[in-house]
Design a protein around this motif. Structure first.
Motif, PDB file in Angstrom:
ATOM      1  N   ALA A  57      20.411  52.063  59.065  1.00 51.67           N
ATOM      2  CA  ALA A  57      21.748  51.852  59.627  1.00 51.67           C
ATOM      3  C   ALA A  57      22.258  50.446  59.319  1.00 51.67           C
ATOM      4  O   ALA A  57      23.432  50.258  58.972  1.00 51.67           O
ATOM      5  CB  ALA A  57      21.720  52.085  61.138  1.00 51.67           C
ATOM      6  N   VAL A  60      23.333  50.253  55.621  1.00 47.16           N
ATOM      7  CA  VAL A  60      24.629  50.911  55.407  1.00 47.16           C
ATOM      8  C   VAL A  60      25.757  50.045  55.967  1.00 47.16           C
ATOM      9  O   VAL A  60      26.814  49.893  55.339  1.00 47.16           O
ATOM     10  CB  VAL A  60      24.629  52.306  56.054  1.00 47.16           C
ATOM     11  N   ALA A  61      25.546  49.480  57.153  1.00 46.12           N
ATOM     12  CA  ALA A  61      26.574  48.632  57.762  1.00 46.12           C
ATOM     13  C   ALA A  61      26.882  47.422  56.878  1.00 46.12           C
ATOM     14  O   ALA A  61      28.045  47.045  56.708  1.00 46.12           O
ATOM     15  CB  ALA A  61      26.119  48.175  59.148  1.00 46.12           C
ATOM     16  N   LEU A 116      33.482  52.811  59.975  1.00 46.69           N
ATOM     17  CA  LEU A 116      32.111  53.274  59.753  1.00 46.69           C
ATOM     18  C   LEU A 116      31.109  52.132  59.816  1.00 46.69           C
ATOM     19  O   LEU A 116      29.972  52.320  60.253  1.00 46.69           O
ATOM     20  CB  LEU A 116      32.015  53.987  58.406  1.00 46.69           C
ATOM     21  N   ALA A 117      31.527  50.947  59.373  1.00 45.37           N
ATOM     22  CA  ALA A 117      30.629  49.795  59.440  1.00 45.37           C
ATOM     23  C   ALA A 117      30.254  49.485  60.884  1.00 45.37           C
ATOM     24  O   ALA A 117      29.100  49.159  61.188  1.00 45.37           O
ATOM     25  CB  ALA A 117      31.283  48.576  58.786  1.00 45.37           C
ATOM     26  N   VAL A 119      30.196  51.651  63.403  1.00 53.39           N
ATOM     27  CA  VAL A 119      29.303  52.717  63.890  1.00 53.39           C
ATOM     28  C   VAL A 119      27.876  52.465  63.422  1.00 53.39           C
ATOM     29  O   VAL A 119      26.918  52.510  64.213  1.00 53.39           O
ATOM     30  CB  VAL A 119      29.800  54.095  63.399  1.00 53.39           C
ATOM     31  N   ALA A 120      27.720  52.178  62.110  1.00 53.90           N
ATOM     32  CA  ALA A 120      26.385  51.908  61.587  1.00 53.90           C
ATOM     33  C   ALA A 120      25.787  50.653  62.209  1.00 53.90           C
ATOM     34  O   ALA A 120      24.581  50.603  62.506  1.00 53.90           O
ATOM     35  CB  ALA A 120      26.451  51.772  60.063  1.00 53.90           C
ATOM     36  N   ILE A 123      24.539  51.467  65.688  1.00 52.28           N
ATOM     37  CA  ILE A 123      23.309  52.275  65.605  1.00 52.28           C
ATOM     38  C   ILE A 123      22.120  51.361  65.315  1.00 52.28           C
ATOM     39  O   ILE A 123      21.048  51.500  65.914  1.00 52.28           O
ATOM     40  CB  ILE A 123      23.447  53.360  64.526  1.00 52.28           C
ATOM     41  N   ALA A 124      22.318  50.415  64.398  1.00 50.45           N
ATOM     42  CA  ALA A 124      21.247  49.471  64.089  1.00 50.45           C
ATOM     43  C   ALA A 124      20.894  48.630  65.309  1.00 50.45           C
ATOM     44  O   ALA A 124      19.715  48.397  65.613  1.00 50.45           O
ATOM     45  CB  ALA A 124      21.667  48.573  62.922  1.00 50.45           C
ATOM     46  N   ALA A 159      16.542  47.837  55.460  1.00 48.98           N
ATOM     47  CA  ALA A 159      17.901  47.365  55.192  1.00 48.98           C
ATOM     48  C   ALA A 159      17.979  46.778  53.784  1.00 48.98           C
ATOM     49  O   ALA A 159      18.930  47.044  53.033  1.00 48.98           O
ATOM     50  CB  ALA A 159      18.313  46.323  56.226  1.00 48.98           C
TER      51      ALA A 159
END
Length: 199
Positions: A57, A60-61, A116-117, A119-120, A123-124, A159
């Motif tokens: 996560a 991706v972020a 989306l960044a 959200v990711a 989550i992280a 990551a």
């Protein structure tokens, strides 16, 4: 002619090294986790799964918070002015490692800009909190610090794997050009005409 052959040879060696780097990086992360984690960490599968999930996560972020995340789109990979024409080492050192601007954009997204960044990123963050809670509740004394350090190590490793993997994959696609489509067509044809197991 010799110069052309030398260029092809150097490019081939670079591609081979790039392809071999992924399993090597995964193996190094596994070994590092096993060295740092408490001896009974394998009895808590959520420890490893949570670390991997938090790392994925976070990767991706950070990708989505890069200065120009659109460079990964298919239409941008083959452009002459795209960064994928740089040597791989220079690309990884200059593009793959997140800078202060990337971190600031991620924190801004998590702070209210959304996307989306964000959200990711959340989550992280939740994954890191989960790792801290597990370390505090399941271990005591020095083992508690080792457990959380191993969790953080695993998250940072995954990551980095996402960041490096995305850049290496885009670089390989840009370098191979037409051959990428030929390989995809070959894989599609193989899958299409492969024998299906009888039911």
């Amino acid at each position: 002619m010799d110069a052309d052959f030398g260029g092809w040879l150097q490019g081939g060696i670079t591609v081979a090294l790039a392809l071999a780097a992924a399993p090597l990086l995964l193996r190094l992360g596994t070994v590092a986790f096993e060295r740092v984690a408490p001896h009974d960490a394998e009895a808590v599968p959520l420890m490893r799964v949570g670390g991997i999930g938090a790392g994925l996560a976070l990767g991706v972020a950070l990708l989505l918070s890069a200065p120009d995340p659109a460079i990964f789109l298919p239409g941008r990979v083959f452009l002459a002015e795209a960064p994928w024409n740089e040597p791989l080492a220079a690309l990884l050192l200059g593009q793959a490692l997140p800078g202060a601007g990337t971190m600031a954009r991620l924190l801004g997204a998590m702070g209210g800009e959304g996307g989306l960044a964000a959200v990711a990123g959340w989550i992280a963050w939740a994954g890191l909190v989960l790792g801290a809670v597990m370390a505090v509740r399941l271990w005591h004394g020095p083992e508690r610090a080792r457990a959380f350090a191993a969790f953080l190590l695993l998250a940072v490793h995954w990551a980095a794997f996402v960041l490096l993997g995305a850049h290496v994959a885009a670089w390989l696609v840009a370098q191979m050009g037409f051959w990428v489509f030929a390989l995809l067509l070959l894989l599609f044809q193989h899958h299409r005409y492969a024998r299906r197991p009888a039911h």
